[in-house]
Design an enzyme around this catalytic site. Structure first.
Site, PDB file in Angstrom:
ATOM      1  N   GLU A  40       6.159   4.958  -9.115  1.00 14.50           N
ATOM      2  CA  GLU A  40       5.552   4.397  -7.902  1.00 14.50           C
ATOM      3  C   GLU A  40       4.183   3.820  -8.240  1.00 14.50           C
ATOM      4  OE1 GLU A  40       4.547   5.782  -3.309  1.00 14.50           O
ATOM      5  OE2 GLU A  40       4.369   7.254  -4.917  1.00 14.50           O
ATOM      6  N   LYS A 116       9.352   1.327   1.144  1.00 14.40           N
ATOM      7  CA  LYS A 116       9.297   2.759   1.418  1.00 14.40           C
ATOM      8  C   LYS A 116       9.373   3.030   2.923  1.00 14.40           C
ATOM      9  CE  LYS A 116       6.302   6.715   0.213  1.00 14.40           C
ATOM     10  NZ  LYS A 116       5.011   7.039  -0.453  1.00 14.40           N
ATOM     11  N   CYS A 157       9.065   8.265  -3.665  1.00 14.06           N
ATOM     12  CA  CYS A 157       8.138   9.387  -3.516  1.00 14.06           C
ATOM     13  C   CYS A 157       8.402  10.251  -2.274  1.00 14.06           C
ATOM     14  CB  CYS A 157       6.698   8.875  -3.543  1.00 14.06           C
ATOM     15  SG  CYS A 157       5.468  10.160  -3.922  1.00 14.06           S
TER      16      CYS A 157
END
Length: 280
Positions: A40, A116, A157
């Site tokens: 990330e 995300k 994440c």
């Protein structure tokens, strides 16, 4: 499938970061990687929101994207760019960025983009607060991509704490799911291995989690321990705490073998309506 994994300590110099990523991907391709997984925010890691916003650009002028697409074309390797901060002309009117994962094919073409979905906003007991949503707009769709070796699901994440996303990716045919991350040290020590092994076991997928590590120029400290986990939950690779590169062979036949032994995906049933509070 031979998966290359890169663990980095990304800094504030976008050009230097892009060059380091390209060199790592080139080395792994030379070692026989079919696909390289990156962490990330691998192009620029900066918790100073004003400085970050002033530094980033659109995809067309991002140095990491350009460098990695060139490596893919030259080496014939696919590259899962874990995520980058990207300015999107079609993004929200308030100017927030996208935390975007980009999958580059072996010919250098962009095969998939994933923004995300789950953003980390928190108020801690010590009075400190963090608002990822102040700088980034959330994505609104799960993404899966077809590669020569099988289907790859994309996540980033904090997504790892939301198993419904991983279940949806597995139901859509993912055999491998990428979980690039920049986990902090305290939460990494407590939850990183457990969460990734759980997502592998629940989905019957390989999990490839390329991570940031060490003390960064913006002052944050990340946990490292990039992992490759097989569908049974066995850790095939743990890269520890130093910047490093690893090459791991994934036997994708293991996915169907594990799903036959534990057919949880086939047995899953939708839960309709609210949860009922039982009478005493």
């Amino acid at each position: 499938m031979r998966a290359g994994v890169v663990q980095t300590t990304t800094g504030l110099d976008r050009s230097a970061n892009a060059q380091a990523l390209a060199e790592a991907a080139t080395r792994l391709a030379a070692r026989g990687a079919d696909i390289v997984f990156l962490p990330e925010m691998c192009g620029l890691l900066d918790r100073n929101s004003a400085r970050l916003a002033a530094s980033v650009s659109g995809e067309e002028s991002d140095p990491a994207i350009a460098a990695l697409r060139a490596v893919a074309r030259d080496s014939g390797v696919a590259i899962a760019i874990g995520s980058l901060a990207v300015r999107d002309d079609e993004g929200p009117a308030d100017g927030r960025l996208a935390n975007r994962s980009i999958l580059v094919g072996p010919d250098g073409a962009i095969l998939a983009r994933y923004d995300k979905i789950h953003l980390f906003d928190v108020d801690l007991p010590d009075g400190s607060r963090y608002r990822e949503s102040a700088s980034f707009a959330p994505g609104d769709r799960a993404v899966i991509a077809d590669l020569p070796w099988g289907r790859l699901g994309l996540s980033i994440c904090y997504d790892v704490r939301f198993p419904a996303l991983y279940h949806a990716l597995a139901q859509a045919g993912a055999a491998v799911i990428a979980v690039p991350a920049a986990f902090t040290v305290p939460t990494g020590r407590a939850h990183w291995h457990i969460l990734l092994r759980a997502r592998a076991i629940e989905t019957g997928c390989f999990i490839v989690a390329a991570a940031q590590t060490g003390l960064h120029q913006d002052g944050r400290e990340t946990y490292g321990h990039s992992l490759v986990v097989d569908p049974w939950g066995e850790v095939l690779c743990d890269m520890g705490e130093a910047p490093a590169e690893a090459l791991v062979t994934l036997d994708l036949g293991r996915v169907e073998e594990v799903r036959q032994r534990i057919p949880a995906l086939r047995h899953a049933r939708p839960i309709h309506g609210p949860v009922v509070s039982a009478a005493p």
